[in-house]
Design a protein around this motif. Structure first.
Motif, PDB file in Angstrom:
ATOM      1  N   GLU A 139       0.838  -1.212   0.000  1.00  0.00           N
ATOM      2  CA  GLU A 139       0.000   0.000   0.000  1.00  0.00           C
ATOM      3  C   GLU A 139       0.867   1.255   0.000  1.00  0.00           C
ATOM      4  O   GLU A 139       0.587   2.224  -0.714  1.00  0.00           O
ATOM      5  N   GLN A 140       1.936   1.231   0.800  1.00  0.00           N
ATOM      6  CA  GLN A 140       2.831   2.384   0.823  1.00  0.00           C
ATOM      7  C   GLN A 140       3.547   2.540  -0.511  1.00  0.00           C
ATOM      8  O   GLN A 140       3.719   3.659  -1.004  1.00  0.00           O
ATOM      9  N   GLN A 141       3.971   1.435  -1.098  1.00  0.00           N
ATOM     10  CA  GLN A 141       4.637   1.499  -2.401  1.00  0.00           C
ATOM     11  C   GLN A 141       3.724   2.165  -3.415  1.00  0.00           C
ATOM     12  O   GLN A 141       4.169   3.032  -4.193  1.00  0.00           O
ATOM     13  N   ARG A 142       2.464   1.765  -3.444  1.00  0.00           N
ATOM     14  CA  ARG A 142       1.520   2.353  -4.399  1.00  0.00           C
ATOM     15  C   ARG A 142       1.333   3.838  -4.129  1.00  0.00           C
ATOM     16  O   ARG A 142       1.312   4.654  -5.062  1.00  0.00           O
ATOM     17  N   ALA A 143       1.190   4.194  -2.844  1.00  0.00           N
ATOM     18  CA  ALA A 143       0.979   5.603  -2.505  1.00  0.00           C
ATOM     19  C   ALA A 143       2.180   6.455  -2.882  1.00  0.00           C
ATOM     20  O   ALA A 143       2.039   7.566  -3.414  1.00  0.00           O
ATOM     21  N   ARG A 144       3.372   5.918  -2.636  1.00  0.00           N
ATOM     22  CA  ARG A 144       4.571   6.681  -2.958  1.00  0.00           C
ATOM     23  C   ARG A 144       4.766   6.795  -4.468  1.00  0.00           C
ATOM     24  O   ARG A 144       5.230   7.833  -4.972  1.00  0.00           O
ATOM     25  N   ALA A 145       4.435   5.758  -5.196  1.00  0.00           N
ATOM     26  CA  ALA A 145       4.518   5.827  -6.656  1.00  0.00           C
ATOM     27  C   ALA A 145       3.545   6.870  -7.200  1.00  0.00           C
ATOM     28  O   ALA A 145       3.880   7.626  -8.128  1.00  0.00           O
ATOM     29  N   GLN A 146       2.356   6.935  -6.617  1.00  0.00           N
ATOM     30  CA  GLN A 146       1.383   7.930  -7.072  1.00  0.00           C
ATOM     31  C   GLN A 146       1.862   9.346  -6.779  1.00  0.00           C
ATOM     32  O   GLN A 146       1.691  10.253  -7.608  1.00  0.00           O
ATOM     33  N   LEU A 147       2.490   9.548  -5.625  1.00  0.00           N
ATOM     34  CA  LEU A 147       3.042  10.863  -5.314  1.00  0.00           C
ATOM     35  C   LEU A 147       4.110  11.264  -6.327  1.00  0.00           C
ATOM     36  O   LEU A 147       4.188  12.421  -6.746  1.00  0.00           O
ATOM     37  N   GLN A 148       4.949  10.313  -6.728  1.00  0.00           N
ATOM     38  CA  GLN A 148       5.966  10.614  -7.730  1.00  0.00           C
ATOM     39  C   GLN A 148       5.319  10.936  -9.082  1.00  0.00           C
ATOM     40  O   GLN A 148       5.760  11.850  -9.792  1.00  0.00           O
ATOM     41  N   ALA A 149       4.284  10.195  -9.431  1.00  0.00           N
ATOM     42  CA  ALA A 149       3.581  10.477 -10.685  1.00  0.00           C
ATOM     43  C   ALA A 149       2.982  11.875 -10.655  1.00  0.00           C
ATOM     44  O   ALA A 149       3.088  12.646 -11.625  1.00  0.00           O
ATOM     45  N   ASP A 150       2.363  12.228  -9.537  1.00  0.00           N
ATOM     46  CA  ASP A 150       1.744  13.549  -9.414  1.00  0.00           C
ATOM     47  C   ASP A 150       2.798  14.652  -9.423  1.00  0.00           C
ATOM     48  O   ASP A 150       2.600  15.710 -10.034  1.00  0.00           O
ATOM     49  N   ALA A 151       3.927  14.402  -8.748  1.00  0.00           N
ATOM     50  CA  ALA A 151       4.978  15.418  -8.678  1.00  0.00           C
ATOM     51  C   ALA A 151       5.563  15.712 -10.053  1.00  0.00           C
ATOM     52  O   ALA A 151       6.074  16.814 -10.298  1.00  0.00           O
ATOM     53  N   HIS A 152       5.506  14.720 -10.941  1.00  0.00           N
ATOM     54  CA  HIS A 152       6.032  14.896 -12.296  1.00  0.00           C
ATOM     55  C   HIS A 152       4.894  15.073 -13.310  1.00  0.00           C
ATOM     56  O   HIS A 152       5.081  14.862 -14.507  1.00  0.00           O
ATOM     57  N   CYS A 153       3.720  15.460 -12.781  1.00  0.00           N
ATOM     58  CA  CYS A 153       2.579  15.849 -13.622  1.00  0.00           C
ATOM     59  C   CYS A 153       2.163  14.753 -14.598  1.00  0.00           C
ATOM     60  O   CYS A 153       1.702  15.031 -15.718  1.00  0.00           O
ATOM     61  N   GLY A 154       2.362  13.500 -14.189  1.00  0.00           N
ATOM     62  CA  GLY A 154       1.959  12.378 -15.017  1.00  0.00           C
ATOM     63  C   GLY A 154       2.827  12.153 -16.235  1.00  0.00           C
ATOM     64  O   GLY A 154       2.491  11.334 -17.103  1.00  0.00           O
ATOM     65  N   ALA A 155       3.986  12.842 -16.277  1.00  0.00           N
ATOM     66  CA  ALA A 155       4.842  12.753 -17.462  1.00  0.00           C
ATOM     67  C   ALA A 155       5.782  11.563 -17.445  1.00  0.00           C
ATOM     68  O   ALA A 155       6.359  11.212 -18.474  1.00  0.00           O
ATOM     69  N   LEU A 156       5.974  10.929 -16.288  1.00  0.00           N
ATOM     70  CA  LEU A 156       6.904   9.804 -16.207  1.00  0.00           C
ATOM     71  C   LEU A 156       6.231   8.518 -16.688  1.00  0.00           C
ATOM     72  O   LEU A 156       5.079   8.247 -16.349  1.00  0.00           O
ATOM     73  N   PRO A 157       6.937   7.696 -17.452  1.00  0.00           N
ATOM     74  CA  PRO A 157       6.397   6.372 -17.784  1.00  0.00           C
ATOM     75  C   PRO A 157       6.192   5.568 -16.501  1.00  0.00           C
ATOM     76  O   PRO A 157       7.016   5.637 -15.581  1.00  0.00           O
ATOM     77  N   PRO A 158       5.126   4.816 -16.402  1.00  0.00           N
ATOM     78  CA  PRO A 158       4.877   4.039 -15.177  1.00  0.00           C
ATOM     79  C   PRO A 158       6.047   3.156 -14.769  1.00  0.00           C
ATOM     80  O   PRO A 158       6.274   2.941 -13.575  1.00  0.00           O
TER      81      PRO A 158
END
Length: 253
Positions: A139-158
């Motif tokens: 759960e933490q891994q998913r939450a932290r990955a989402q924070l990184q995605a949001d911080a990079h405005c969804g521009a990073l490849p998953p």
């Protein structure tokens, strides 16, 4: 407005002694830096740790430069390093003129090494103590990955998100390691200047300090904007107005 933020922080400051004070920030908010400077003056730390400085940078903060903001900024090659103006950080250093300065910043080449050899191998000694040999709870891994995605405005490849989470863990552990080393060297108190994301108690560097050095007494301050609390948990949250900003996602378009 900055004065209001400082006054709020002063009245909120706890009186109990702590070994390590973790003072969070939104990096580009001048009011947050003013609060940090006020807190540092109150704490009178024997050591100051900056996320913004590498250990090599910290060694350049010599006694002959500590009273000269321009000369110190030049010695640190601050301009163009990606952090806000040095004028926002210099008052924090000036607030603790006798404190030993430590750097816990992670250079780009070290961050790249995380992707090359893995998180634990890149960190090296004491990786186990800071929990870097174990995967995060899902759960933490998913939450932290989402924070990184949001911080990079969804521009990073998953596919890049797990690496970004590992680099953030590396930064958390580097801050925790530096804080414990500073405490051992100076006896404390130690003040840590870092972003709110690293200062949060639920999974940031305070959680790693509690794991690797459980005897240390830690107090964390998160700083919100416009009445909105930062993500995560903190011992205390103070607020200041948000500065006027351009759209941070513009650079990704």
């Amino acid at each position: 407005m900055i004065r209001w933020a400082c006054i709020l922080a002063l009245f909120a400051a706890p009186v109990a002694a702590q070994d390590i004070w973790v003072l969070g920030e939104v990096h580009d908010n001048p009011a947050h830096h003013a609060v940090q400077a006020s807190r540092v003056a109150e704490i009178a730390p024997k050591a100051l740790i900056f996320e913004m400085l590498t250990p090599q940078d910290a060694a350049k903060v010599t006694p002959d430069l500590r009273d000269d903001a321009d000369a110190l900024a030049a010695a640190l090659n601050w301009e163009g390093n990606g952090w806000p103006s040095f004028s926002q950080y210099f008052p924090i250093i000036a607030a603790a003129p006798e404190a030993v300065i430590f750097g816990a910043g992670v250079p780009r080449e070290m961050a790249r090494k995380v992707g090359q050899v893995g998180l634990a191998a890149a960190f090296g000694e004491n990786a186990v103590a800071f929990g870097l040999t174990s995967p995060l709870p899902s759960e933490q891994q998913r939450a932290r990955a989402q924070l990184q995605a949001d911080a990079h405005c969804g521009a990073l490849p998953p596919v890049m998100l797990p690496l970004m989470v590992d680099i953030q863990r590396f930064r958390d552990a580097s801050l925790a390691r530096a804080a414990l080393a500073a405490l051992a060297q100076t006896g404390g108190p130690v003040a840590v200047i870092t972003g709110n994301g690293h200062a949060r108690t639920d999974w940031g560097m305070p959680a790693l300090i509690a794991q690797a050095g459980p005897a240390a007494k830690i107090y964390t301050v998160g700083q919100g904007e416009d009445g909105i609390a930062p993500d995560g948990t903190f011992d205390e949250v103070v607020y200041a107005p948000a500065p006027k900003r351009d759209d941070p996602c513009e650079v990704f378009r």
